[in-house]
Design a protein around this motif. Sequence first.
Motif, short mmCIF file in Angstrom:
data_model
loop_
_atom_site.label_atom_id
_atom_site.label_comp_id
_atom_site.label_asym_id
_atom_site.label_seq_id
_atom_site.Cartn_x
_atom_site.Cartn_y
_atom_site.Cartn_z
N SER A 1 0.54 -1.14 0.04
CA SER A 1 -0.04 0.35 -0.25
C SER A 1 0.78 1.57 0.06
CB SER A 1 -1.05 -0.49 1.36
OG SER A 1 0.14 0.39 2.23
N PRO A 2 0.29 2.20 -0.43
CA PRO A 2 1.31 3.88 -0.05
C PRO A 2 0.94 4.21 1.32
CG PRO A 2 -1.23 4.07 -1.04
CD PRO A 2 -1.03 3.03 -0.75
N ASP A 3 0.75 3.43 2.60
CA ASP A 3 0.10 3.51 3.61
C ASP A 3 1.41 3.38 4.43
OD1 ASP A 3 -2.19 3.70 2.98
OD2 ASP A 3 -2.94 2.23 3.33
N ALA A 4 2.01 4.78 5.50
CA ALA A 4 2.81 5.28 6.71
C ALA A 4 2.20 4.97 7.86
CB ALA A 4 3.50 5.89 5.83
N VAL A 5 2.74 4.27 8.61
CA VAL A 5 2.60 4.62 10.62
C VAL A 5 3.30 5.16 11.93
CG1 VAL A 5 0.42 3.29 9.80
CG2 VAL A 5 2.80 2.80 10.73
N VAL A 6 2.69 6.13 12.15
CA VAL A 6 3.93 6.30 13.58
C VAL A 6 4.00 6.06 14.16
CG1 VAL A 6 4.33 8.73 14.94
CG2 VAL A 6 2.93 8.60 12.58
N ALA A 7 5.25 5.36 14.51
CA ALA A 7 5.24 4.55 15.71
C ALA A 7 5.60 5.35 17.43
CB ALA A 7 6.32 3.49 15.69
N ALA A 8 5.18 5.25 18.37
CA ALA A 8 6.07 5.70 19.21
C ALA A 8 6.99 4.65 20.79
CB ALA A 8 5.13 6.91 20.07
N GLY A 9 6.45 3.91 20.43
CA GLY A 9 6.44 2.52 21.40
C GLY A 9 6.26 1.12 20.31
N PRO A 10 6.44 -0.02 21.44
CA PRO A 10 5.59 -1.43 21.09
C PRO A 10 4.11 -0.93 20.58
CG PRO A 10 7.42 -1.49 22.36
CD PRO A 10 7.10 0.12 22.52
N ALA B 1 4.90 1.32 6.13
CA ALA B 1 5.88 2.09 5.91
C ALA B 1 5.91 2.52 7.99
CB ALA B 1 6.40 3.84 5.57
N ILE B 2 7.02 3.18 8.21
CA ILE B 2 6.97 3.27 9.51
C ILE B 2 8.03 4.71 9.78
CG2 ILE B 2 6.84 2.57 11.78
CD1 ILE B 2 7.67 -0.15 11.16
N VAL B 3 7.39 5.74 10.52
CA VAL B 3 8.06 6.82 10.90
C VAL B 3 7.83 6.85 12.65
CG1 VAL B 3 7.90 8.15 8.72
CG2 VAL B 3 6.63 8.26 10.59
N THR B 4 9.29 7.74 12.75
CA THR B 4 9.16 7.64 14.66
C THR B 4 10.16 8.76 15.10
OG1 THR B 4 9.07 6.25 16.65
CG2 THR B 4 10.94 6.14 14.78
N ILE C 1 13.21 9.88 11.41
CA ILE C 1 13.97 8.60 11.31
C ILE C 1 12.35 7.64 10.08
CG2 ILE C 1 15.77 7.71 11.68
CD1 ILE C 1 14.57 6.00 13.32
N GLY C 2 12.18 7.20 9.08
CA GLY C 2 11.50 6.29 8.25
C GLY C 2 12.17 4.59 7.88
N ALA C 3 11.40 4.08 7.43
CA ALA C 3 11.33 2.71 7.12
C ALA C 3 10.47 2.48 5.88
CB ALA C 3 12.12 1.83 8.10
N ALA C 4 10.81 2.16 4.89
CA ALA C 4 9.18 1.91 3.62
C ALA C 4 9.79 0.74 3.27
CB ALA C 4 9.42 3.37 2.49
N HIS C 5 8.92 -0.18 2.67
CA HIS C 5 9.06 -1.61 1.95
C HIS C 5 7.84 -0.61 0.31
CE1 HIS C 5 6.18 -4.42 0.39
NE2 HIS C 5 6.98 -5.21 0.45
N ALA C 6 9.40 -0.86 -0.57
CA ALA C 6 8.57 -0.17 -2.08
C ALA C 6 8.44 -1.62 -2.90
CB ALA C 6 8.71 1.32 -2.12
#
Length: 255
Positions: free
Chosen positions: A72-81, A91-94, A121-126
């Motif tokens: 998907s084109p969807d990214a989420v924010v992580a603040a902890g586990p 994708a994840i950004v934090t 930082i960010g990590a994406a699966h493209a």
Amino acid sequence: MTLASPLLSAIPGLRHAFFTRDGGVSGGLYASLNGGTGSSDDPGKVAENRRRMAEQIGVTPENFLTVWQIHSPDAVVAAGPWEGQRPRADAIVTRTEGLAIGATAADCGPILFVDPSARVIGAAHAGWKGALTGIVESTVAAMEKLGAERSGIVAAIGPLIRQHSYEVGGEFVERFLEADAENAMFFLPATREGHAMFDLAGFIRMRLENAGVLMIDDIGVDTYSDERFYSYRRSVHRNEPDYGRHVHAIALASE
């Protein structure tokens, strides 16, 4: 066991790794550092492999995060586990220190991002679908919401299937040309009529540049031809029932 981006390696207070398949406990098709929770490998072995990756990148296992990837084109924010099930996204950004965020891949393009000034930082699966529908742009936008500036973002493209290994059919090409005729530059003729060779890495780089990210590294490794890496396409061509997955990760070191 890992490859590194020279651009990311030069940034203080940052850890990252593009993991190879070496250094784990899995066997057979999954030998040896399989991090794919979606594979049919022994879950205990996958957990141990992920624990080893977390240790190498300097975080606890519960702080080694990936999402349930859905192209998907969807990214989420992580603040902890994660609480409960992993989010479905690509994708994840934090901006949380001591939290490793990762992209799972076995031919698709992993991209690691950082704004060193904003400490985001960010990590994406493209894969091709995510790259075409906007995962790069979504990741950059999500990083901006955490305080990053796209002109200050550094990105590294990890191991993925390269153009000389990536043959696609005519319908695939048409989908890209319908989106933008200039995408024709990412295809070369294949030996089979009606087929083409697709440059996923070049396409990702173009999307990064168009999104305003100009400091870009590319590991340059082909997952299909390099046996140090898992490859979905290679597994299909060998009629193997499953394949391992890499986790490529990045973390802000605790200061």
